[in-house]
Write a protein that holds these residues in place. Structure first.
Motif, PDB file in Angstrom:
ATOM      1  N   GLU A   1      98.767 -19.519 -25.879  1.00 61.28           N
ATOM      2  CA  GLU A   1      99.104 -20.603 -26.795  1.00 61.28           C
ATOM      3  C   GLU A   1      98.192 -21.799 -26.495  1.00 61.28           C
ATOM      4  OE1 GLU A   1     101.356 -20.349 -29.238  1.00 61.28           O
ATOM      5  OE2 GLU A   1     101.795 -18.283 -28.616  1.00 61.28           O
ATOM      6  N   GLN A   2      97.793 -22.516 -27.546  1.00 60.05           N
ATOM      7  CA  GLN A   2      96.925 -23.680 -27.352  1.00 60.05           C
ATOM      8  C   GLN A   2      97.526 -24.695 -26.383  1.00 60.05           C
ATOM      9  OE1 GLN A   2      94.996 -25.496 -30.776  1.00 60.05           O
ATOM     10  NE2 GLN A   2      95.487 -23.664 -31.973  1.00 60.05           N
ATOM     11  N   ALA A   3      98.848 -24.842 -26.379  1.00 66.11           N
ATOM     12  CA  ALA A   3      99.505 -25.799 -25.488  1.00 66.11           C
ATOM     13  C   ALA A   3      99.314 -25.441 -24.015  1.00 66.11           C
ATOM     14  CB  ALA A   3     100.995 -25.873 -25.816  1.00 66.11           C
ATOM     15  N   CYS A   4      98.920 -24.197 -23.721  1.00 64.29           N
ATOM     16  CA  CYS A   4      98.740 -23.743 -22.339  1.00 64.29           C
ATOM     17  C   CYS A   4      97.301 -23.915 -21.850  1.00 64.29           C
ATOM     18  CB  CYS A   4      99.165 -22.279 -22.207  1.00 64.29           C
ATOM     19  SG  CYS A   4     100.919 -22.045 -22.539  1.00 64.29           S
TER      20      CYS A   4
ATOM     21  N   ARG B   1      97.218 -21.110 -16.958  1.00 65.26           N
ATOM     22  CA  ARG B   1      98.147 -20.543 -15.976  1.00 65.26           C
ATOM     23  C   ARG B   1      99.254 -19.722 -16.622  1.00 65.26           C
ATOM     24  NH1 ARG B   1      97.585 -22.810 -10.827  1.00 65.26           N
ATOM     25  NH2 ARG B   1      96.165 -24.562 -10.763  1.00 65.26           N
ATOM     26  N   LYS B   2      99.300 -19.729 -17.955  1.00 64.91           N
ATOM     27  CA  LYS B   2     100.367 -19.005 -18.641  1.00 64.91           C
ATOM     28  C   LYS B   2      99.790 -18.266 -19.848  1.00 64.91           C
ATOM     29  CE  LYS B   2     104.818 -19.784 -20.864  1.00 64.91           C
ATOM     30  NZ  LYS B   2     105.749 -20.777 -21.379  1.00 64.91           N
ATOM     31  N   TRP B   3     100.089 -16.968 -19.926  1.00 66.89           N
ATOM     32  CA  TRP B   3      99.657 -16.126 -21.027  1.00 66.89           C
ATOM     33  C   TRP B   3     100.594 -14.940 -21.103  1.00 66.89           C
ATOM     34  CZ3 TRP B   3      96.992 -16.697 -16.469  1.00 66.89           C
ATOM     35  CH2 TRP B   3      96.914 -15.577 -15.653  1.00 66.89           C
ATOM     36  N   SER B   4     100.528 -14.211 -22.208  1.00 63.21           N
ATOM     37  CA  SER B   4     101.324 -12.996 -22.308  1.00 63.21           C
ATOM     38  C   SER B   4     100.378 -11.810 -22.449  1.00 63.21           C
ATOM     39  CB  SER B   4     102.306 -13.061 -23.484  1.00 63.21           C
ATOM     40  OG  SER B   4     101.616 -13.213 -24.698  1.00 63.21           O
ATOM     41  N   GLY B   5     100.785 -10.695 -21.842  1.00 64.18           N
ATOM     42  CA  GLY B   5      99.952  -9.502 -21.823  1.00 64.18           C
ATOM     43  C   GLY B   5      99.238  -9.360 -20.492  1.00 64.18           C
ATOM     44  N   VAL B   6      98.641  -8.203 -20.301  1.00 65.56           N
ATOM     45  CA  VAL B   6      97.881  -7.914 -19.083  1.00 65.56           C
ATOM     46  C   VAL B   6      96.400  -7.875 -19.447  1.00 65.56           C
ATOM     47  CG1 VAL B   6      97.476  -6.227 -17.253  1.00 65.56           C
ATOM     48  CG2 VAL B   6      99.795  -6.584 -18.121  1.00 65.56           C
ATOM     49  N   PRO B   7      95.566  -8.714 -18.807  1.00 65.30           N
ATOM     50  CA  PRO B   7      94.142  -8.729 -19.139  1.00 65.30           C
ATOM     51  C   PRO B   7      93.499  -7.345 -18.960  1.00 65.30           C
ATOM     52  CG  PRO B   7      94.689 -10.617 -17.780  1.00 65.30           C
ATOM     53  CD  PRO B   7      95.897  -9.717 -17.780  1.00 65.30           C
TER      54      PRO B   7
END
Length: 142
Positions: free
Chosen positions: A73-76, A100-106
């Motif tokens: 998200e842009q806020a992150c 520092r915050k995202w969803s999913g596995v790179p």
């Protein structure tokens, strides 16, 4: 055509966005550039070019989805630092954001490999010239 003080046509400024994804252990994700690309084999922060008419933050979210298969998200996105470097007849402006915050596995979708490293270890990696000056500032932030 307008030119900057350095004599570089203003339309030849290449804006690139990149992310220092930081995990819970304080490690940063880097990816290895694939064969056939400029600077193949070097390690870099994931990201890419800002397209004409695109803003940096949405561009980075798009690039991270395309390159790593993650959602950010842009806020992150926290602006961290930047690099400015002449590349032949173009000029690179590299904007680095801490994430520092995202969803999913790179996943390495467009890279040869991914690697989680401590900021201090970045000094030992072969990285593009524009990425090297960012390491010290990144160390201080993490």
């Amino acid at each position: 055509m307008l030119k900057s003080d350095a004599g570089i046509p203003t339309g030849r400024i290449l804006t690139v966005v990149a992310a220092a994804l930081v995990d819970g252990d304080g490690r940063v994700l880097v990816q290895q550039r694939p064969p056939g690309k400029p600077m193949a084999g070097l390690w870099e922060f994931p990201g890419g070019k800002v397209e004409p008419g695109e803003l940096p933050e949405p561009a980075l979210c798009r690039e991270l989805g395309e390159e790593l298969g993650i959602n950010v998200e842009q806020a992150c996105l926290a602006p961290a630092t930047f690099a400015s470097e002449t590349l032949g007849d173009r000029h690179l402006l590299l904007l680095l954001y801490a994430v520092r915050k995202w969803s999913g596995v790179p996943q390495a979708r467009h890279a040869t490999a991914l690697r989680w490293v401590r900021p201090l270890e970045l000094h030992r990696l072969d990285m593009p010239p524009a990425d090297k000056p960012l390491i010290g500032l990144l160390e201080a932030l993490i």
